[in-house]
Motif scaffolding. Sequence first.
Motif, PDB file in Angstrom:
ATOM      1  N   ASN A 220       0.835  -1.206   0.000  1.00 65.35           N
ATOM      2  CA  ASN A 220       0.000   0.000   0.000  1.00 65.35           C
ATOM      3  C   ASN A 220       0.861   1.243   0.000  1.00 65.35           C
ATOM      4  O   ASN A 220       0.617   2.192  -0.748  1.00 65.35           O
ATOM      5  N   SER A 223       2.646   2.161  -3.114  1.00 61.26           N
ATOM      6  CA  SER A 223       1.843   2.727  -4.193  1.00 61.26           C
ATOM      7  C   SER A 223       1.742   4.244  -4.055  1.00 61.26           C
ATOM      8  O   SER A 223       1.231   4.910  -4.944  1.00 61.26           O
ATOM      9  N   PRO A 278      -7.897   0.463  -4.187  1.00 61.51           N
ATOM     10  CA  PRO A 278      -6.480   0.090  -4.287  1.00 61.51           C
ATOM     11  C   PRO A 278      -5.847  -0.571  -3.067  1.00 61.51           C
ATOM     12  O   PRO A 278      -4.663  -0.867  -3.112  1.00 61.51           O
ATOM     13  N   ASN A 279      -6.585  -0.818  -2.000  1.00 64.32           N
ATOM     14  CA  ASN A 279      -5.969  -1.391  -0.800  1.00 64.32           C
ATOM     15  C   ASN A 279      -5.572  -2.860  -1.023  1.00 64.32           C
ATOM     16  O   ASN A 279      -6.415  -3.709  -1.329  1.00 64.32           O
TER      17      ASN A 279
ATOM     18  N   VAL B  86       1.372  11.974  -3.939  1.00 64.15           N
ATOM     19  CA  VAL B  86       0.504  11.259  -4.885  1.00 64.15           C
ATOM     20  C   VAL B  86      -0.005   9.971  -4.248  1.00 64.15           C
ATOM     21  O   VAL B  86       0.734   9.274  -3.572  1.00 64.15           O
ATOM     22  N   ALA B  87      -1.261   9.675  -4.481  1.00 66.83           N
ATOM     23  CA  ALA B  87      -1.841   8.412  -4.046  1.00 66.83           C
ATOM     24  C   ALA B  87      -2.776   7.942  -5.148  1.00 66.83           C
ATOM     25  O   ALA B  87      -3.205   8.744  -5.975  1.00 66.83           O
ATOM     26  N   PRO B  88      -3.059   6.646  -5.195  1.00 62.84           N
ATOM     27  CA  PRO B  88      -4.034   6.180  -6.195  1.00 62.84           C
ATOM     28  C   PRO B  88      -5.343   6.950  -6.036  1.00 62.84           C
ATOM     29  O   PRO B  88      -5.808   7.146  -4.914  1.00 62.84           O
ATOM     30  N   GLU B  90      -8.390   6.254  -6.430  1.00 63.87           N
ATOM     31  CA  GLU B  90      -9.571   5.609  -5.863  1.00 63.87           C
ATOM     32  C   GLU B  90      -9.417   5.365  -4.365  1.00 63.87           C
ATOM     33  O   GLU B  90     -10.348   4.887  -3.718  1.00 63.87           O
ATOM     34  N   LEU B  91      -8.250   5.673  -3.818  1.00 64.16           N
ATOM     35  CA  LEU B  91      -8.042   5.429  -2.395  1.00 64.16           C
ATOM     36  C   LEU B  91      -8.962   6.328  -1.564  1.00 64.16           C
ATOM     37  O   LEU B  91      -9.105   7.511  -1.834  1.00 64.16           O
ATOM     38  N   GLU B  95      -8.710   5.463   4.444  1.00 62.64           N
ATOM     39  CA  GLU B  95      -7.625   4.494   4.240  1.00 62.64           C
ATOM     40  C   GLU B  95      -6.274   5.200   4.184  1.00 62.64           C
ATOM     41  O   GLU B  95      -5.301   4.755   4.786  1.00 62.64           O
ATOM     42  N   TYR B  99      -2.946   4.824   6.670  1.00 66.94           N
ATOM     43  CA  TYR B  99      -1.574   4.478   6.302  1.00 66.94           C
ATOM     44  C   TYR B  99      -0.586   5.177   7.244  1.00 66.94           C
ATOM     45  O   TYR B  99       0.513   4.682   7.473  1.00 66.94           O
TER      46      TYR B  99
END
Lengths: 334, 271
Positions: A220, A223, A278-279, B86-88, B90-91, B95, B99
Motif C-alpha cells: 500500500n 503505491s 487500491p488497498n 501522490v496516491a491512487p 480511488e483510495l 484508508e 496508512y
Amino acid sequence: MAASNKFYLWSLGLFLFLVVLFFLSISTGILDISFFKVLYILLGQGTEGERLTIFDFRLVRALLAIFIGMGLALAGTVFQTLSHNELASPSLLGINAGAGLAIILSIYLLPLTWSLPIWGLPIVAIIGALMTASGIFYLAYGREHALSARRLILTGISVAAGIHAIELLLIVRLDPSQFHQVNTWIIGTISGNTWIHVWLLGPIVFLGGLFLYANYMDLNILSLADETAVGLGLSLLSKRVIYLITATVIAASCVAIGGSIAFVGLLCPHIARRMVGPNHKYVLLLSALLGGSLVLGADFIARTVIVPDELLVGLIVSLIGAPYFLYVLVESRG
Amino acid sequence: MVLELKKLSTGYENKTISQDLSLLIPQGKITALIGANGCGKSTLLKTICRINKPLGGDVLLDGKSIYQWEPRQLAKQVAILPQNPVAPNELRVRELVAYGRSPHQSAFFSRMSKEDRDIVAWALRETDIEDLADKAIGRLSGGQRQRAWIAMAIAQHTPILFLDEPTSFLDVAHQMDVLHLIRKMNQDYGKTIVMVIHDLNEAARFADYILAMKKGQILYEGHPEDVFHKAMLFDVFGIDAELLQDPRTGRPMCIPYSLRYMDKERGESTI
C-alpha cells in the motif's frame, strides 16, 4: 458500501464461481463423468481408467490452471503497484521474454537425443526469467532514485524488445518439430503436465502469495510517492527488491509451466481494483481469485469448443483480455 | 526530540548545493525555511528527511544519526508532507489517513488497533474532513486533498513534522486554514514543525523562527521580528520592500518591489 464489505461479497462470489468452474472442468471432457461420479472418484473409487482421467489428466490440469492464473495475477498486482503503472505486467519486466529465450535456446542448442527431464523446461525458463529480470533491475537502478518506476518500465520494454529480436532470429533456424514445441510454449498451454509440475508450482504460488499478503501494508505504502513512503519508514530499495524478486519468481514459474499466457497479469489486478479500490489487503486475494477463474475458465473453453481437438489456452485468455482493455480505453476516453 | 544538523552537505552526485550546514532546529517551535527558487531549501528538507542522501555531515535526532535509526522507529518521531504527494485516485480518505499508522503497527499482517482507529478519527476531526472520510482522494478539491494529507501526517503521531510548501496551489482561504491547522498542531500538541514556504508574509506571521537561505547557505536565522527586515529581503531575494506591521498580529510584513523594474512602479526606492 465500505471496501471491506464489497471485498467479502466479491471474494465469496468469486470463490464459489471458482469451485463450480473447478468441478465443471474436471467432469467435462471427451469422457463425460457426472459431478457425483467425480466426487466418488476423488474419494478413491471408480475404475482404473476413470481414476487416471480424473487424477492424472483433469485434476493436474485444473489445479495448474488455477495456480498459473493466481500466480500471474499476483505478480501483475505487485508489478503494477511498484511501477505506479496500471499497464505493467510480468511481460513488462522481461519475464516472458527471458523465459522464452531460455527455452528456445535449450531446444535449439541441446541435441535431440539429449532430452531434458520432465521438470527441466520449467527450471530452464525460471532461470532465464530471473536472469533477465535481474539484468533489468540492475540497468534500472539509478544512484539517486532507488529503482525508479519509470526507469524500470523503460528498461523493461527495451530489454524485452531486444530479447524478442534474438528469439526471432533463433526461431527461423529451428526445424519444424522444434518450432512447433516453441510456438506452443509461446502461445501458452497447460496440457501435458504432471503432478510434479503441480508440486513445483503450487507451493511457490501459495507461499509467495502468503508472503505478499502478510506485507500488504508495505505494498500500500509503495503505491504512494517515494517521499511519502520514506516518511512512513519504508526502506525503498530493499523493499522494492524483495517484492520484485517475489513477484518475478512467481511469474517466472507460472510462465515456465503454462507458457507465456498474456493479459492475466494485466487484467486481473485492474478488475480487482475496480471492485474494491487500491488497498492490497483486498486487492491481492481478489486478483488471485480472478486470475485462477480466468485461466481455468479459458482452459475449460479451450478444451471443449472443438472436441476432440483443443485450442491453446493463451489464445482464449487473449480473446477475453483484449476486448476488455479496449472497453476500458473507450470508457476512460469519455 | 532534538534535531540537529552537523556540517551537513546536500546536493546531487556532481553538484553540491549546501556545504557544511550546522544548526539546531528549535524544539516545539514552528520554523519556516524561506529562500528563492533553487536556493536548496527543498533539497535541505529532503536530506533532513532521509529522502535524499547527504553528501557529507550528518543529521542527528536525539544525538543519534538518522541513518542509524531503524527507519520505522524514525517514522514514529518524524513525519513528512512532501510537496506534491501522490496516491491512487480511488483510495479513500480514511484508508490514506490509516496508512499514517503503519509505522506503529506490526510489520506483518498489519492490523488496526483500537488506538489506531481512535487516532485516525482524531486526525480526521482535527483537519475537519470527517464528512469526506469515505470519499476517494481523486474526487477531492485541492484544499480538501491537502488536509487529507496533513491528516495522514498527523496520524503518524510524531513530535516532529516537516512540510514542503504546504500552502502552494491553494487559494487564500485554504492557505489560512492549513496554516492555522499547523499552528494548532504546534500549540496544542507541542509539535516541532519545519516548513518550506514561499509566501513571506505567511512565514513572518506563522513561524516562530525563520531560516533564510541563499545559494545553499543560511544567511539569516532568528525570530521574524529580528530577521524580517529590508536587508534580509534584499540579500536573500534581491528585492526592495516596504515593511509594515500587521495591525492584528503585530508581526512584520512586507510589500515587495522589483529592483529590475523599479521605474515601472511609482515612488522612490529607499535603497
